[in-house]
Structures are given as C-alpha cells and as structure tokens.
Scaffold this motif. Structure first.
Motif, PDB file in Angstrom:
ATOM      1  N   GLY A 203       0.812  -1.211   0.000  1.00  0.00           N
ATOM      2  CA  GLY A 203       0.000   0.000   0.000  1.00  0.00           C
ATOM      3  C   GLY A 203       0.844   1.259   0.000  1.00  0.00           C
ATOM      4  O   GLY A 203       0.542   2.230  -0.707  1.00  0.00           O
ATOM      5  N   VAL A 204       1.922   1.242   0.768  1.00  0.00           N
ATOM      6  CA  VAL A 204       2.829   2.395   0.812  1.00  0.00           C
ATOM      7  C   VAL A 204       3.477   2.601  -0.555  1.00  0.00           C
ATOM      8  O   VAL A 204       3.549   3.721  -1.069  1.00  0.00           O
ATOM      9  CB  VAL A 204       3.909   2.206   1.893  1.00  0.00           C
ATOM     10  N   VAL A 205       3.937   1.516  -1.174  1.00  0.00           N
ATOM     11  CA  VAL A 205       4.575   1.607  -2.494  1.00  0.00           C
ATOM     12  C   VAL A 205       3.573   2.110  -3.533  1.00  0.00           C
ATOM     13  O   VAL A 205       3.916   2.925  -4.402  1.00  0.00           O
ATOM     14  CB  VAL A 205       5.157   0.246  -2.927  1.00  0.00           C
ATOM     15  N   ALA A 206       2.330   1.654  -3.457  1.00  0.00           N
ATOM     16  CA  ALA A 206       1.303   2.108  -4.398  1.00  0.00           C
ATOM     17  C   ALA A 206       1.095   3.622  -4.285  1.00  0.00           C
ATOM     18  O   ALA A 206       0.948   4.316  -5.299  1.00  0.00           O
ATOM     19  CB  ALA A 206      -0.007   1.372  -4.144  1.00  0.00           C
ATOM     20  N   LEU A 207       1.111   4.143  -3.067  1.00  0.00           N
ATOM     21  CA  LEU A 207       0.998   5.588  -2.875  1.00  0.00           C
ATOM     22  C   LEU A 207       2.190   6.308  -3.501  1.00  0.00           C
ATOM     23  O   LEU A 207       2.036   7.371  -4.118  1.00  0.00           O
ATOM     24  CB  LEU A 207       0.917   5.925  -1.380  1.00  0.00           C
ATOM     25  N   GLU A 208       3.369   5.741  -3.348  1.00  0.00           N
ATOM     26  CA  GLU A 208       4.568   6.338  -3.930  1.00  0.00           C
ATOM     27  C   GLU A 208       4.476   6.372  -5.453  1.00  0.00           C
ATOM     28  O   GLU A 208       4.917   7.329  -6.097  1.00  0.00           O
ATOM     29  CB  GLU A 208       5.811   5.564  -3.493  1.00  0.00           C
ATOM     30  N   ILE A 209       3.911   5.318  -6.030  1.00  0.00           N
ATOM     31  CA  ILE A 209       3.762   5.253  -7.488  1.00  0.00           C
ATOM     32  C   ILE A 209       2.830   6.358  -7.978  1.00  0.00           C
ATOM     33  O   ILE A 209       3.092   7.019  -8.988  1.00  0.00           O
ATOM     34  CB  ILE A 209       3.236   3.870  -7.915  1.00  0.00           C
ATOM     35  N   VAL A 210       1.738   6.571  -7.265  1.00  0.00           N
ATOM     36  CA  VAL A 210       0.787   7.621  -7.635  1.00  0.00           C
ATOM     37  C   VAL A 210       1.420   9.003  -7.480  1.00  0.00           C
ATOM     38  O   VAL A 210       1.303   9.856  -8.361  1.00  0.00           O
ATOM     39  CB  VAL A 210      -0.488   7.546  -6.770  1.00  0.00           C
ATOM     40  N   ALA A 211       2.079   9.227  -6.357  1.00  0.00           N
ATOM     41  CA  ALA A 211       2.583  10.560  -6.010  1.00  0.00           C
ATOM     42  C   ALA A 211       3.959  10.871  -6.583  1.00  0.00           C
ATOM     43  O   ALA A 211       4.342  12.041  -6.686  1.00  0.00           O
ATOM     44  CB  ALA A 211       2.616  10.720  -4.487  1.00  0.00           C
ATOM     45  N   GLY A 212       4.724   9.817  -6.941  1.00  0.00           N
ATOM     46  CA  GLY A 212       6.082  10.052  -7.424  1.00  0.00           C
ATOM     47  C   GLY A 212       7.004  10.531  -6.327  1.00  0.00           C
ATOM     48  O   GLY A 212       7.999  11.222  -6.596  1.00  0.00           O
ATOM     49  N   MET A 213       6.684  10.190  -5.090  1.00  0.00           N
ATOM     50  CA  MET A 213       7.468  10.645  -3.942  1.00  0.00           C
ATOM     51  C   MET A 213       7.785   9.492  -2.999  1.00  0.00           C
ATOM     52  O   MET A 213       7.040   8.520  -2.926  1.00  0.00           O
ATOM     53  CB  MET A 213       6.713  11.732  -3.172  1.00  0.00           C
ATOM     54  N   ASN A 214       8.877   9.641  -2.270  1.00  0.00           N
ATOM     55  CA  ASN A 214       9.292   8.671  -1.276  1.00  0.00           C
ATOM     56  C   ASN A 214       8.499   8.897   0.009  1.00  0.00           C
ATOM     57  O   ASN A 214       8.405  10.031   0.503  1.00  0.00           O
ATOM     58  CB  ASN A 214      10.799   8.832  -1.007  1.00  0.00           C
ATOM     59  N   ASN A 215       7.920   7.844   0.550  1.00  0.00           N
ATOM     60  CA  ASN A 215       7.091   7.955   1.752  1.00  0.00           C
ATOM     61  C   ASN A 215       7.819   8.626   2.903  1.00  0.00           C
ATOM     62  O   ASN A 215       7.282   9.498   3.582  1.00  0.00           O
ATOM     63  CB  ASN A 215       6.614   6.568   2.180  1.00  0.00           C
ATOM     64  N   MET A 216       9.056   8.224   3.149  1.00  0.00           N
ATOM     65  CA  MET A 216       9.774   8.723   4.317  1.00  0.00           C
ATOM     66  C   MET A 216      10.477  10.056   4.079  1.00  0.00           C
ATOM     67  O   MET A 216      10.802  10.770   5.016  1.00  0.00           O
ATOM     68  CB  MET A 216      10.782   7.681   4.788  1.00  0.00           C
ATOM     69  N   ARG A 217      10.737  10.392   2.828  1.00  0.00           N
ATOM     70  CA  ARG A 217      11.402  11.667   2.541  1.00  0.00           C
ATOM     71  C   ARG A 217      10.392  12.773   2.267  1.00  0.00           C
ATOM     72  O   ARG A 217      10.763  13.919   2.004  1.00  0.00           O
ATOM     73  CB  ARG A 217      12.345  11.513   1.342  1.00  0.00           C
TER      74      ARG A 217
END
Length: 350
Positions: A203-217
C-alpha cells in the motif's frame, strides 16, 4: 550451478567497467553468458555471514519459484572461497531509482506504465502469498526492491537463505527486519508477522507510485510526517486527487488513479484484519473487483501521537534497512520457514 571460469568470462574477469555497484554483501557485476543472456553477478563478501555453503544449498528452494513478476535467480557458483549468485539482469534498475532517485536517473513514468508496475507488484505478491507451493512473506517490500526490466515490467527481488521453523503457526513472532516507513505497525511494534504485513508495505509503495514521492522523505509541512499521513488527511478532506504526481499533468486516467489510491489506503489499514488479500488487490486494481469501502480508523487518524513511535525510530535510523533482509515462507500445509537474502539495494545499489 555455474563454474567460476564461466562467471569470469561473462564479466570479463570482473572488469571494473562492468561493476554495477557495491552493497553490504559484496560487489555486483554485469555479465553476458556465452549464449548472450545478460546477468547480474553478486560476488559475496567473505565478511558476509551469508558467505557459506548452507546459504547456497538452501537458496535452491527459493530459486524454484518462478513468476513473471519475480526476479529470477539463475544459479550460483561455489569454488574455493568464491561464492557467487547469478540473477537475471534488470535493465532499468529499481522503481525507486526511476521514480524518485537522483534527478539524472529519474525517468518520466506515464500513467499506463505506473498502473502496469503497480499491478505487476500485486500479482507477484499474490503468487508468493497464495499461489506458490511455498507461501512466502517477503517482509521488505519497497520501491528499491522492485526491479524493472527493459520493458518496465515490475519484478520483486530479495530472496535467499531459508531456515525451517518447526512450529506450524498462523503467524510468526520474530525479530523485526525491514525498512522504516514500509513496515506494518503490528510487525514493527510487536514482531507479529503474517502476509498482511506485505499488504501494508504494498500500500505504501502504491501511494509512492501515484505521487512520485518517497514515503519517508516526504515533507509537506510539519503536520505530516510521511506521504501516507498526508494521504490520510487528503482522504478525510475529500482532496485525494492532490496526491497525484504533478509531473503527470492531466495525462492520467482519473478513475484508475482514484482506485489505486483507495486500494493503497485500504492496504495500509492499521488493523491487519481489515487489509485485503493480494489476489483481491489485483482484481481491484484491474477493475474486475469492487474496492471495499474505506472507513477511516479513528484510532489512528486525527491522533497526534499516531506516528510518534515511527518518527522517533525514523530519526534514529531513516532507513532501518537490515543488510540481511529476512522473509518468512511456509509450504502449503507445512511449517513456516524463515528466509533472508541480499537486498535489491545490494543487487542494484544507488
């Protein structure tokens, strides 16, 4: 099994020009077999505690797993002190590399490619959790462990040594291993592990794919400690489309984007019981199954302390990435098996 002579020939005697990088386990070289097959060769360091025959003997169990969305291990070489692993070569490095790596390494991923990558990861995990003879919990799903081939197809990496756990449990309580920001809360806090931990990470990776951003950064403002935190806030306020990567402009399928975000938030529910199976996730992403209704969890959203534990541990180590990533597997009817391996970050270091 490969001979050392074959590996030397393939890498041109480990020519520095062919060196892809160096990770915690040793150096990685690009090579070409006599039949023209491109390979990635990991030369394990003698200092690595994986540098032993037991690791290579056990790795055969994992190499038997073959799926279009899993990186394939071709074989290994043991001669004298030489311990080498031979993987298929991934032309486009990792998802993290192209999505939010160094500017010179980033590539513009159009929406269709992002959708295909996300579905590919989901299919790979569905295979590991539900379809393979050995049921595997990966434990370290993240963008750096998703490699991309020449056609930008996603392949999950990171498999290795397996150890038998004699207890046939529905879950396993174990030493926490993984990367901060991707670990499910029940696993990070209590060491309670089931396949639902991988669902959360996905789920976290899917959000990153949509947003083009790193979850923790991700740093929107001081109110949000990570991308997931911001996504939950946007969902609550009905502004979820703000999450879509601005680099896409208007060139994306809005219906698919909303669906991917909703699936991602469903996968990152605090309670593992509320997260879907990966086979259901595949159907949702492909539009053949309805997305379950999202109900905000009051125990996490709106609670100022909801991420304090994570933030504290994140400050201690922004990427708590163990150099020996461990997975957990079990046979269809048999016991759990604890497995660990070199990470894709070692296979394709930044």
């Amino acid at each position: 099994m490969f001979t050392f002579r074959q590996i030397k020939a393939a890498t041109n005697d480990f020519d520095p020009v062919n060196k892809l990088g160096e990770g915690g386990f040793g150096s990685v070289f690009k090579g070409v077999l006599s039949d023209g097959t491109l390979i990635a060769v990991k030369q394990l360091s003698s200092k690595s505690n994986q540098g032993n025959r037991e690791f290579v003997n056990e790795i055969g169990m994992i190499s038997a797993l073959q799926h279009p969305n899993l990186v394939r291990l071709y074989g290994c070489c043991i001669e004298g002190k030489q311990l080498l692993l031979v993987y298929e070569y991934m032309e486009n490095n990792s998802l993290a590399h192209v999505l939010y790596g160094k500017k010179e390494d980033q590539r513009m991923l159009n929406w269709r490619t992002r959708q295909r990558i996300c579905v590919g990861i989901a299919k790979g995990l569905a295979f590991l959790h539900e379809e393979s003879a050995l049921k595997i919990v990966h434990r370290d799903i993240k963008a750096t462990n998703v490699l991309l081939d020449g056609d930008m197809n996603a392949k999950i990496s990171d498999f290795g040594m397996a150890k038998l756990d004699e207890e046939d449990n529905t879950h396993i309580t174990t030493r926490v291993a993984g990367t901060m920001g991707y670990m499910a809360p029940e696993y990070a806090l209590y060491g309670y592990l089931t396949y639902k931990a991988d669902v959360y990470s996905f789920g976290v990776v899917a959000l990153e794919i949509v947003a083009g951003m790193n979850n923790m950064r991700f740093r929107h403002d001081e109110d949000f400690v990570c991308l997931l935190d911001w996504a939950l806030n946007l969902q609550e306020n009905g502004d979820i489309m703000e999450l879509v990567d601005p680099k896409l402009g208007s060139e994306f399928n809005k219906k698919e984007a909303v669906r991917m975000i909703e699936v991602a938030l469903l996968c990152t529910k605090q309670s593992p019981a509320l997260r879907p199976k990966m086979s259901a996730v595949v159907k949702m992403l492909e539009g053949t199954g309805g997305v379950q209704e999202l109900v905000m969890d009051p125990s996490t959203f709106g609670d100022p302390s909801r991420f304090k534990g994570y933030k504290h541990r994140s400050d201690q180590s922004s990427s708590r990435n163990i150099s020996e990533t461990q997975s957990v597997v079990r046979s269809s009817d048999g016991p759990w098996i604890d497995s660990s391996s070199a990470s894709a970050q070692d296979l394709y270091p930044d």
